[in-house]
Design a protein around this motif. Structure first.
Motif, mmCIF file in Angstrom:
data_model
loop_
_atom_site.group_PDB
_atom_site.id
_atom_site.type_symbol
_atom_site.label_atom_id
_atom_site.label_comp_id
_atom_site.label_asym_id
_atom_site.label_seq_id
_atom_site.Cartn_x
_atom_site.Cartn_y
_atom_site.Cartn_z
ATOM 1 N N LYS A 120 0.823 -1.216 0.000
ATOM 2 C CA LYS A 120 0.000 0.000 0.000
ATOM 3 C C LYS A 120 0.850 1.257 0.000
ATOM 4 O O LYS A 120 0.454 2.292 -0.556
ATOM 5 N N ALA A 121 2.017 1.167 0.621
ATOM 6 C CA ALA A 121 2.928 2.321 0.664
ATOM 7 C C ALA A 121 3.713 2.474 -0.632
ATOM 8 O O ALA A 121 4.455 3.441 -0.806
ATOM 9 N N GLY A 122 3.580 1.496 -1.536
ATOM 10 C CA GLY A 122 4.315 1.552 -2.790
ATOM 11 C C GLY A 122 5.792 1.251 -2.646
ATOM 12 O O GLY A 122 6.586 1.575 -3.530
ATOM 13 N N ASP A 123 6.170 0.591 -1.535
ATOM 14 C CA ASP A 123 7.575 0.294 -1.255
ATOM 15 C C ASP A 123 7.910 -1.089 -1.810
ATOM 16 O O ASP A 123 7.693 -2.116 -1.154
ATOM 17 N N LEU A 124 8.431 -1.118 -3.022
ATOM 18 C CA LEU A 124 8.712 -2.377 -3.706
ATOM 19 C C LEU A 124 9.688 -3.249 -2.924
ATOM 20 O O LEU A 124 9.472 -4.456 -2.755
ATOM 21 N N GLY A 125 10.766 -2.645 -2.420
ATOM 22 C CA GLY A 125 11.777 -3.410 -1.688
ATOM 23 C C GLY A 125 11.238 -4.007 -0.416
ATOM 24 O O GLY A 125 11.477 -5.189 -0.111
ATOM 25 N N ALA A 126 10.503 -3.233 0.355
ATOM 26 C CA ALA A 126 9.944 -3.732 1.617
ATOM 27 C C ALA A 126 8.904 -4.812 1.364
ATOM 28 O O ALA A 126 8.814 -5.796 2.115
ATOM 29 N N ALA A 127 8.112 -4.652 0.310
ATOM 30 C CA ALA A 127 7.095 -5.646 -0.008
ATOM 31 C C ALA A 127 7.745 -6.968 -0.414
ATOM 32 O O ALA A 127 7.310 -8.045 0.007
#
Length: 382
Positions: free
Chosen positions: A165-172
């Motif tokens: 949801k935050a758009g954080d590709l690396g964290a996802a």
């Protein structure tokens, strides 16, 4: 996760899979005269008995057709009582399960597709499957284990969803495999809720005919494709992340209602090894992220948990089987851990870096465990 699924169903049922089980006593099967013979072909599903006795059911299955088939025992509303997948042409399989009085259908699915060829059967009598205190203790402990896995999955799934949801590709990407551990450990229980599994764990090739991947595909693997193949997070992905948590919350609330028996635990352990053989070792399950070895580990842990709990029951009837399983489980775990990068967490080599010979070694290890594990249900059936 099954690549081919039944239509979505509701309710709760036994979390079991039909293992290749041998050696049940006649008194513990339907009618006392041997198992129910199921002759499956490309066009027929013939059963030798349609009036069955309650208690321990054994099906002796022979695939006489030209296609791989699977056989189910279903409640009238299509909930799964028990199943056996991947029965090759010209091969035989056995299953053991506990069954209560009522109406059921035995279903053969040639090609492992469609609604299958169905035969109605009736189970009667007040006979209850024999249990000893160790069996009851195993079921109670496994029920608590399954609930714990679901409880622990939810916050991990929320962390994954929040990153999407935050758009954080690396964290996802980092949170993805970890969010699936509890599901993978207890997949037979999770899959028994047929209306949830297709929402959260289906691969694109497991969608029902007529479903649109862009509109109807939901769950972990849909997001996996966005994160690794598309390498971007869209507005639709953010919606799907929220839906994943919603669906997993429903699963978490249902787990405590699941019907669990010693044979369903044993068959479920075998199913987890089948999941490894047909999805993880082949690289099909996590085809975008290549985190298959994490799933492999979780499946193995779930199977080992069920076995460890059933061990006091099985050793009374088949000490030789227990001795073999006591060796096979650690051997496969040790082999798998050669690919583990961090012994304190679930960080494994990317599966696309595992060569053909090494994959064959892993497959051989799975097969070496799966064969004796297929006999566990018979050993705990009483």
């Amino acid at each position: 996760m099954r690549s081919v699924r039944l239509h979505a169903v509701s309710g709760v049922c036994a979390a079991v899979v039909l293992a290749a089980v041998a050696g049940c006593a006649d008194k513990a099967d339907s009618g006392g005269g041997g198992g129910v013979r199921v002759a499956a072909s490309d066009t027929a599903c013939d059963v030798s008995k349609k009036d069955l006795a309650a208690g321990h059911l054994r099906l002796d299955i022979e695939n006489k057709g030209s296609k791989v088939t699977e056989v189910y025992v279903l409640y009238p509303d299509d909930r799964i009582v028990t199943e056996r997948e991947n029965i090759g042409p010209g091969t035989k399989a056995k299953l053991t399960a506990e069954i209560k009085p009522g109406r059921y259908e035995i279903v053969c699915k040639p090609g492992m597709k469609g609604d299958g060829i169905r035969q109605q059967v009736t189970v009667s009598g007040a006979k209850a499957a024999k249990r000893d205190p160790d069996s009851d203790a195993a079921v109670a402990a496994y029920r608590a284990y399954a609930q714990k896995q679901a409880d622990e999955t939810l916050p991990r799934a929320k962390a994954f969803a929040d990153a999407v949801k935050a758009g954080d590709l690396g964290a996802a990407r980092k949170a993805y495999a970890d969010s699936r551990l509890g599901w993978e450990r207890t997949e037979p229980v999770a899959e028994s809720f047929g209306d949830i599994d297709p929402k959260v764990d289906v691969r694109e090739d497991g969608l029902e005919e007529g479903q649109d991947p862009e509109k109807d595909w939901t769950g972990w693997h849909r997001l996996e494709r966005s994160l690794w193949q598309d390498k971007k997070i869209t507005a639709r992905d953010k919606e799907l992340a929220g839906l994943l948590v919603k669906d997993l919350t429903v699963w978490q609330k249902k787990v405590g209602q699941a019907e669990i028996t010693p044979t369903s635990m044993a068959n479920g352990a075998k199913e987890l090894l089948d999941e490894v053989a047909t999805g993880k070792v082949t690289g099909e399950e996590e085809r975008y992220s290549h985190t298959d070895l994490v799933d492999f580990k979780a499946n193995l842990e779930g199977a080992r948990q069920a076995y460890d709990l059933l061990r006091p029951v099985a050793v009374k009837k088949d000490a030789a089987l227990v001795k073999e399983l006591d060796t096979r489980f650690p051997a496969l775990d040790e082999l798998l851990d050669t690919y583990r990068k961090d012994k304190t967490s679930y960080v494994y080599a990317s599966y696309d870096t595992v060569g053909k010979a090494d994959r064959k070694e892993l497959q051989d290890g799975v097969n070496a465990l799966a064969e004796p594990l297929s006999k566990l249900a018979a050993a705990v059936a009483g």
